[in-house]
Write a protein that holds these residues in place. Structure first.
Motif, mmCIF file in Angstrom:
data_model
loop_
_atom_site.group_PDB
_atom_site.id
_atom_site.type_symbol
_atom_site.label_atom_id
_atom_site.label_comp_id
_atom_site.label_asym_id
_atom_site.label_seq_id
_atom_site.Cartn_x
_atom_site.Cartn_y
_atom_site.Cartn_z
ATOM 1 N N UNK A 1 0.945 -1.285 -0.049
ATOM 2 C CA UNK A 1 0.180 -0.003 0.097
ATOM 3 C C UNK A 1 0.848 1.342 0.081
ATOM 4 N N UNK A 2 1.830 1.335 0.952
ATOM 5 C CA UNK A 2 2.957 2.364 0.889
ATOM 6 C C UNK A 2 3.582 2.648 -0.469
ATOM 7 N N UNK A 3 4.034 1.437 -1.022
ATOM 8 C CA UNK A 3 4.706 1.655 -2.420
ATOM 9 C C UNK A 3 3.674 2.255 -3.553
ATOM 10 N N UNK A 4 2.196 2.037 -3.552
ATOM 11 C CA UNK A 4 1.235 2.675 -4.394
ATOM 12 C C UNK A 4 1.193 4.098 -3.867
ATOM 13 N N UNK A 5 1.015 4.488 -2.820
ATOM 14 C CA UNK A 5 0.955 5.789 -2.247
ATOM 15 C C UNK A 5 2.097 6.604 -2.651
ATOM 16 N N UNK A 6 3.371 5.938 -2.423
ATOM 17 C CA UNK A 6 4.467 6.543 -2.940
ATOM 18 C C UNK A 6 4.415 6.956 -4.198
ATOM 19 N N UNK A 7 3.990 6.157 -5.381
ATOM 20 C CA UNK A 7 3.969 6.579 -6.605
ATOM 21 C C UNK A 7 3.068 7.690 -6.721
ATOM 22 N N UNK A 8 1.919 7.646 -6.162
ATOM 23 C CA UNK A 8 0.907 8.642 -6.336
ATOM 24 C C UNK A 8 1.403 10.087 -5.807
ATOM 25 N N UNK A 9 1.963 9.962 -4.644
ATOM 26 C CA UNK A 9 2.521 11.233 -4.132
ATOM 27 C C UNK A 9 3.572 11.735 -4.782
ATOM 28 N N UNK A 10 4.433 11.098 -5.481
ATOM 29 C CA UNK A 10 5.455 11.615 -6.289
ATOM 30 C C UNK A 10 5.091 12.255 -7.673
ATOM 31 N N UNK A 11 3.930 11.833 -8.028
ATOM 32 C CA UNK A 11 3.217 12.658 -9.008
ATOM 33 C C UNK A 11 2.599 14.197 -8.883
ATOM 34 N N UNK A 12 2.623 14.362 -7.527
ATOM 35 C CA UNK A 12 2.082 15.455 -6.924
ATOM 36 C C UNK A 12 2.774 16.521 -6.597
ATOM 37 N N UNK A 13 2.492 17.854 -6.751
ATOM 38 C CA UNK A 13 3.356 18.899 -6.363
ATOM 39 C C UNK A 13 3.976 18.843 -4.869
ATOM 40 N N UNK A 14 5.258 19.229 -4.684
ATOM 41 C CA UNK A 14 5.913 18.797 -3.371
ATOM 42 C C UNK A 14 5.178 19.753 -2.412
ATOM 43 N N UNK A 15 4.735 20.831 -2.691
ATOM 44 C CA UNK A 15 4.301 21.752 -1.756
ATOM 45 C C UNK A 15 2.871 21.131 -1.091
ATOM 46 N N UNK A 16 2.278 20.308 -1.689
ATOM 47 C CA UNK A 16 0.904 19.556 -1.151
ATOM 48 C C UNK A 16 1.312 18.469 -0.551
ATOM 49 N N UNK B 1 4.814 11.579 5.473
ATOM 50 C CA UNK B 1 5.813 10.752 5.601
ATOM 51 C C UNK B 1 5.143 9.373 5.625
ATOM 52 N N UNK B 2 5.552 8.413 4.611
ATOM 53 C CA UNK B 2 5.109 7.138 4.557
ATOM 54 C C UNK B 2 5.949 6.204 5.181
ATOM 55 N N UNK B 3 5.446 5.364 5.981
ATOM 56 C CA UNK B 3 6.222 4.133 6.738
ATOM 57 C C UNK B 3 5.515 2.944 6.280
ATOM 58 N N UNK B 4 6.433 2.011 5.659
ATOM 59 C CA UNK B 4 6.264 0.788 5.244
ATOM 60 C C UNK B 4 6.259 -0.326 6.250
ATOM 61 N N UNK B 5 5.028 -0.548 7.024
ATOM 62 C CA UNK B 5 5.184 -1.489 8.249
ATOM 63 C C UNK B 5 3.759 -2.287 8.401
ATOM 64 N N UNK B 6 3.923 -3.405 8.974
ATOM 65 C CA UNK B 6 2.625 -4.067 9.367
ATOM 66 C C UNK B 6 2.279 -3.754 10.945
ATOM 67 N N UNK B 7 0.984 -3.059 11.047
ATOM 68 C CA UNK B 7 0.717 -2.705 12.422
ATOM 69 C C UNK B 7 0.594 -3.699 13.397
ATOM 70 N N UNK B 8 0.636 -5.093 12.765
ATOM 71 C CA UNK B 8 0.390 -6.314 13.511
ATOM 72 C C UNK B 8 1.694 -6.938 13.901
ATOM 73 N N UNK B 9 2.765 -6.485 13.311
ATOM 74 C CA UNK B 9 4.233 -6.999 13.480
ATOM 75 C C UNK B 9 4.940 -6.082 14.595
ATOM 76 N N UNK B 10 5.959 -6.608 14.991
ATOM 77 C CA UNK B 10 6.731 -6.137 15.977
ATOM 78 C C UNK B 10 7.698 -5.217 15.178
ATOM 79 N N UNK B 11 8.011 -3.953 15.775
ATOM 80 C CA UNK B 11 8.924 -3.101 15.266
ATOM 81 C C UNK B 11 8.443 -1.838 14.506
ATOM 82 N N UNK B 12 6.947 -1.868 14.078
ATOM 83 C CA UNK B 12 6.641 -0.636 13.427
ATOM 84 C C UNK B 12 6.921 0.736 14.266
ATOM 85 N N UNK B 13 6.922 0.516 15.540
ATOM 86 C CA UNK B 13 7.209 1.727 16.204
ATOM 87 C C UNK B 13 8.550 2.210 16.087
ATOM 88 N N UNK B 14 9.589 1.516 15.962
ATOM 89 C CA UNK B 14 10.959 2.025 15.524
ATOM 90 C C UNK B 14 11.004 2.511 14.109
#
Length: 189
Positions: A7-22, A27-40
């Motif tokens: 999901x983050x990979x898809x959103x990253x592609x979309x965001x790169x096509x948009x103006x930087x000021x918007x 900040x996109x963080x690729x992590x599964x909320x069910x896994x350990x380590x997303x906090x770090x």
């Protein structure tokens, strides 16, 4: 924003096509909320737990399937939250309808009309008509219970204020909606 890597990979592609000021503040963080380590991973991207945070869990909690999983995630979020932080989440009060809808159940107009005697409804108040429709849908849902048993589990909570309190959160506002595609009982916390 924390989400699973695809999901983050898809959103990253979309965001790169948009103006930087918007999009520069996202900040996109690729992590599964069910896994350990997303906090770090979140902290490594610059998250500061000493600042008030507005957490948004849209359509996340229902997928955790049980109270234990939801409570654990809410406690982990709470541990990262400075005093005055907020959590907004979509929560199902009763997941039975969505579970049925998520199964292979398809209710056609003909099937509905079979259980709804329209001739008895002529001249009736909107409340009576609505009640008759709900009764007909209830009959169809009863017939489809076997299909629902094989559908994936969906977490729901009837006593949200008590549940949240145990997880370290306080319910301050709740808004219910029956508009759009949401069935009755889906609300925003």
């Amino acid at each position: 924003e924390v989400d699973v890597p695809p999901v983050i990979a898809s959103k990253s592609i979309l965001l790169k096509s948009q103006p930087k000021e918007t999009t520069g503040h996202i900040t996109l963080v690729a992590a599964d909320l069910l896994s350990e380590g997303w906090e770090s991973k979140l902290k490594a991207k610059g998250f500061d737990a000493s600042l008030k945070t507005a957490w948004i869990a849209e359509a996340v909690l229902k997928d955790l399937k049980n109270d234990k999983g939801v409570s654990a995630l809410l406690q982990r979020i709470r541990a990262l939250s400075a005093k005055g932080s907020y959590l907004a989440a979509t929560v199902m009060e009763d997941a039975r309808f969505l579970k049925l809808a998520g199964s292979s159940m398809k209710v056609g107009l003909e099937e509905l009309m079979k259980h709804l005697n329209m001739s008895n409804l002529e001249g009736q108040t909107p409340e009576k008509k609505r009640g008759a429709l709900q009764d007909a849908l209830g009959k169809i849902m009863e017939m489809k219970q076997d299909e629902a048993k094989s559908a994936p589990e969906i977490w729901s909570c009837a006593e949200l204020d008590k549940f949240l309190k145990k997880a370290g959160w306080e319910l301050r506002q709740s808004a219910r909606t029956t508009k759009g595609t949401y069935p009755k009982g889906v609300g925003y916390l």
